[in-house]
Design a protein around this motif. Sequence first.
Motif, PDB file in Angstrom:
ATOM      1  N   ARG A   1     -14.575  -6.361  -1.940  1.00 10.99           N
ATOM      2  CA  ARG A   1     -15.426  -5.409  -1.226  1.00 10.99           C
ATOM      3  C   ARG A   1     -16.826  -6.002  -1.018  1.00 10.99           C
ATOM      4  O   ARG A   1     -17.426  -5.841   0.054  1.00 10.99           O
ATOM      5  CB  ARG A   1     -15.514  -4.106  -2.009  1.00 10.99           C
TER       6      ARG A   1
ATOM      7  N   MET B   1     -16.630  -8.530   1.704  1.00  8.11           N
ATOM      8  CA  MET B   1     -16.465  -7.900   3.018  1.00  8.11           C
ATOM      9  C   MET B   1     -17.765  -7.244   3.491  1.00  8.11           C
ATOM     10  O   MET B   1     -18.147  -7.371   4.654  1.00  8.11           O
ATOM     11  CB  MET B   1     -15.342  -6.871   2.943  1.00  8.11           C
TER      12      MET B   1
ATOM     13  N   ILE C   1       0.851  -1.200   0.000  1.00  2.81           N
ATOM     14  CA  ILE C   1       0.000   0.000   0.000  1.00  2.81           C
ATOM     15  C   ILE C   1       0.878   1.238   0.000  1.00  2.81           C
ATOM     16  O   ILE C   1       0.683   2.169  -0.773  1.00  2.81           O
ATOM     17  CB  ILE C   1      -0.882   0.078   1.270  1.00  2.81           C
ATOM     18  N   LEU C   2       1.875   1.222   0.909  1.00  2.00           N
ATOM     19  CA  LEU C   2       2.695   2.425   1.057  1.00  2.00           C
ATOM     20  C   LEU C   2       3.569   2.662  -0.170  1.00  2.00           C
ATOM     21  O   LEU C   2       3.881   3.797  -0.508  1.00  2.00           O
ATOM     22  CB  LEU C   2       3.557   2.313   2.316  1.00  2.00           C
TER      23      LEU C   2
ATOM     24  N   ARG D   1     -20.267  -9.873   4.505  1.00  2.00           N
ATOM     25  CA  ARG D   1     -19.821 -10.520   5.744  1.00  2.00           C
ATOM     26  C   ARG D   1     -20.133  -9.629   6.942  1.00  2.00           C
ATOM     27  O   ARG D   1     -20.613 -10.088   7.967  1.00  2.00           O
ATOM     28  CB  ARG D   1     -18.310 -10.790   5.655  1.00  2.00           C
ATOM     29  N   SER D   2     -19.892  -8.315   6.779  1.00  2.00           N
ATOM     30  CA  SER D   2     -20.152  -7.372   7.881  1.00  2.00           C
ATOM     31  C   SER D   2     -21.626  -7.342   8.257  1.00  2.00           C
ATOM     32  O   SER D   2     -21.966  -7.101   9.403  1.00  2.00           O
ATOM     33  CB  SER D   2     -19.744  -5.957   7.484  1.00  2.00           C
ATOM     34  N   MET D   3     -22.486  -7.553   7.261  1.00  2.00           N
ATOM     35  CA  MET D   3     -23.925  -7.479   7.513  1.00  2.00           C
ATOM     36  C   MET D   3     -24.528  -8.858   7.811  1.00  2.00           C
ATOM     37  O   MET D   3     -25.730  -9.002   7.874  1.00  2.00           O
ATOM     38  CB  MET D   3     -24.640  -6.864   6.298  1.00  2.00           C
TER      39      MET D   3
ATOM     40  N   LEU E   1      -9.336  -8.096  -0.008  1.00  2.00           N
ATOM     41  CA  LEU E   1      -9.838  -8.177   1.369  1.00  2.00           C
ATOM     42  C   LEU E   1      -8.921  -7.451   2.332  1.00  2.00           C
ATOM     43  O   LEU E   1      -9.368  -6.803   3.270  1.00  2.00           O
ATOM     44  CB  LEU E   1      -9.972  -9.646   1.814  1.00  2.00           C
ATOM     45  N   LEU E   2      -7.604  -7.590   2.104  1.00  2.00           N
ATOM     46  CA  LEU E   2      -6.656  -7.047   3.078  1.00  2.00           C
ATOM     47  C   LEU E   2      -6.101  -5.686   2.692  1.00  2.00           C
ATOM     48  O   LEU E   2      -5.707  -4.910   3.545  1.00  2.00           O
ATOM     49  CB  LEU E   2      -5.477  -8.007   3.265  1.00  2.00           C
ATOM     50  N   LEU E   3      -6.046  -5.429   1.403  1.00  2.00           N
ATOM     51  CA  LEU E   3      -5.392  -4.202   0.946  1.00  2.00           C
ATOM     52  C   LEU E   3      -6.362  -3.029   1.052  1.00  2.00           C
ATOM     53  O   LEU E   3      -6.282  -2.228   1.968  1.00  2.00           O
ATOM     54  CB  LEU E   3      -4.946  -4.410  -0.503  1.00  2.00           C
ATOM     55  N   SER E   4      -7.275  -2.970   0.202  1.00  2.00           N
ATOM     56  CA  SER E   4      -8.285  -1.927   0.229  1.00  2.00           C
ATOM     57  C   SER E   4      -9.482  -2.522  -0.481  1.00  2.00           C
ATOM     58  O   SER E   4      -9.403  -2.842  -1.657  1.00  2.00           O
ATOM     59  CB  SER E   4      -7.791  -0.697  -0.516  1.00  2.00           C
ATOM     60  N   PRO E   5     -10.556  -2.747   0.262  1.00  5.40           N
ATOM     61  CA  PRO E   5     -11.656  -3.484  -0.347  1.00  5.40           C
ATOM     62  C   PRO E   5     -12.292  -2.772  -1.537  1.00  5.40           C
ATOM     63  O   PRO E   5     -12.853  -1.699  -1.372  1.00  5.40           O
ATOM     64  CB  PRO E   5     -12.674  -3.641   0.782  1.00  5.40           C
TER      65      PRO E   5
ATOM     66  N   GLY F   1       0.597   2.875  -3.416  1.00  7.43           N
ATOM     67  CA  GLY F   1      -0.629   3.652  -3.251  1.00  7.43           C
ATOM     68  C   GLY F   1      -1.849   2.753  -3.144  1.00  7.43           C
ATOM     69  O   GLY F   1      -1.755   1.529  -3.331  1.00  7.43           O
ATOM     70  N   ILE F   2      -2.984   3.373  -2.845  1.00  4.62           N
ATOM     71  CA  ILE F   2      -4.202   2.583  -2.666  1.00  4.62           C
ATOM     72  C   ILE F   2      -4.990   2.636  -3.967  1.00  4.62           C
ATOM     73  O   ILE F   2      -5.793   3.537  -4.183  1.00  4.62           O
ATOM     74  CB  ILE F   2      -5.021   3.154  -1.490  1.00  4.62           C
ATOM     75  N   ASN F   3      -4.703   1.730  -4.845  1.00  2.00           N
ATOM     76  CA  ASN F   3      -5.372   1.729  -6.148  1.00  2.00           C
ATOM     77  C   ASN F   3      -5.266   0.349  -6.783  1.00  2.00           C
ATOM     78  O   ASN F   3      -4.741  -0.584  -6.170  1.00  2.00           O
ATOM     79  CB  ASN F   3      -4.748   2.793  -7.064  1.00  2.00           C
TER      80      ASN F   3
END
Lengths: 327, 244
Positions: B200, B203, B107-108, B206-208, B191-195, B111-113
Motif C-alpha cells: 500500500r 502504491m 480474492i473471491l 507511486r500514485s503521488m 500490490l495486486l490483491l488489495s493494497p 476474501g479481502i484480508n
Amino acid sequence: MTRYRTTLILGWLALGLIAGPPGAAAEELTLLATVTRVVNLPMIVGLRLLEREDGIRVVVKDLRSPEAVMLGVIDGQGQVATGFAPFYPAVEKGAPVRGVMELSRPEFVVMAKTEITSVKELNGVRLASHSPKATVQSLLEFYLKSQPGVRPNVVFIPEGSPARAEALLRGAVDAAAFDLTAAQVVNERAPGKFHILVDFTDQPVSSSSLVVNAEFARKKPEVVQKLVRRMLESYRQGARDPRFWVRERGQTLKEIDDGKLEGQLRALVKIFDLNGGLDRMRGPGAIENLGFQVATGNLSGPLTKWKPEAFFDLAPLDAVLKDLGQR
Amino acid sequence: MILALRAASVVAFLLLWEWAARVPVSFNFPSPWATLTALAALVRSGALLDASFTSLQSLVLGFGSAVVLGVPLGLVMGVVRPVGRVARVYLDLLIALPTAALIPLVILSFGINVASSAVIVFVFSAPFVTMNAYGGVRDVRPGLVEMAWAFDASWGQLFTRIVLPGALPMILAGIRYALSRAFVGLIVAELLLSPFGLGRLIMASRSMFEHDKMFATVLWTLLLAGAALAALARMEARLLRWRS
C-alpha cells in the motif's frame, strides 16, 4: 536493352509513387491509455475520426496503471494520454504535461446491498474501492467528508470495476464503488439485490482529461487542435445518438453486443461534456475542480497557490470551440 | 579481499544510481541521498513500521505454512517413491504457474484480508520448500542407507539418523530460497490483491509521484528480506555445524 531500361524506369517511378514525396510521410500519434473500457469509446471514436478525416495514424497503447500512463507521456513514449488522478500530482512535481480537454466527468457510483438503505448505514461495512489515490477513491473520500460519522471499512481491489462488481456479487464486500457500466452488469446478474446508493456522475469535477506532452504541443499545435476537434465532434454526434459510437467503434470492444453497448453508452452520455469541459478548466469551475484535488490530497494545499493555467492549456480547445460554436 | 570487493560493488552501484538520478533516466527519479532521507522520514513517522507489521503477518502466516506443510510433504515424497512420482508433477506445475494471474480468484475464494495475501505467499514459496526436501531425501547416499540396514536399524532410526541429517542441507537451502520468493509474493499480493502494508505504501507513493518514498519502501523491503535471509543463513550454519 531498351525494353529493360523502360521497365527499370517504370519500376523506379512506381516505387516513387508508392513511397510518396520526401517529407510527406503520414503523421503518427501514440495515445497511452489505461485498459480500454466502455467509457473510453467516445474517445476511441474521436481518434478514428482523426485517422479518417485528417490522415493522422493513431496507435493506442494500453498500460496497466494511470501512473504508468503519466510516466509514459512525460517521457514522450506517447504524445497524448488519458489523465486520471495522477495527472495532478505529476504536474505538481513539475511534469511537462498539460490537459487540453476533459474526457469525462466521474462515471462512478457506490452500489450496495439493498439492505443498506442509506449512506449512514455504510458506517463500518466493507466497501470496495480501487486504490488509495485513484479517482474513484478520491471521489469517495471527498463525499464522505460531507457525511460526518460515516466511516466504511474501505478495502482496495485495484483490478478494475469488473473485479469490484464480482466481489460485490459474491458477497466479499457489502458495497462497492465502480463505474456505471459495472453497476448495470450487477443489476443484470442479480436483479433487485443491489442498488445505487451514491451517484458521483453529477459531481462538478473532471474524472479524466486528455493530456499532451508539452513539447509535442509546442511543436505540433495543429495536430493537437485537430485531435481536440475530432474528439468534440465524436462527443457531440454520440450525445445526439449513442448508436454513432457503437457504429464507429471499429474493432474496439467488439466482444460486447451492439444493443448492450448502446444501453451502457446511453447511461454514460451525461458525463461527456459537449464543450470539452471548458467550465472546469477555466474560471471558478476550474478552481472548484482543483479544490477537489486539494481536498482529496492529490495536490498539496492551499488551493490559492494553484492556477488552472499550470494544468490546462486551453488554446486548442478555444480555437475549436470558436469554429464549432459552444453548446 | 572479499570485503573490499563487496565494498567496491556497493560503491559502484551507488555511483550508477546517482548517475541515473542526475540524467535523470525517468521523471522524478530519486537519488540515493533523497531515498535515504525519505527512508529516515518514513521510519520517523512510524508509517514504515506499521506497514511492515501488517505485511509481516501475511509473510509469517504464508511462509510459516509453506515450511510446516512443505517440508513433511517433501520428506514423504522422497521416502515413499510412488507419492513422490505423482506429487512431483503438481509441484512442477505449481512452480511454472503464473501466480499473479490467479489473484482475482484468490480474492473471491479467501476474501479481502491478510489470509488472501498469506495464500499468495504460500503459493509463491511452498513448492520450493517441498521440492528441495524431496530432492534432499533423494540425494541421501545409498551407501549410508545400506550400512544402516546392515546394522539392523529400525525405520525410525534410519529416518532420524540417516535420511533427515542427509537431506537437511537441501531442506535449509530450499527454505532460504523460498523465503526470498515469499517476499516477492508478499509485495505482488499487496500490490495486486488489495493494497495494505508495504504494498500500500509503495502504491500510494507511486500514485503521488513521490518516487523517493517509493524507492525508500522498496529499499526497506530489501533490508527486511536481507535481514531475514541472513538470520536463516546463520541458523543454517549452526544446524549444519556437524558437517565440518
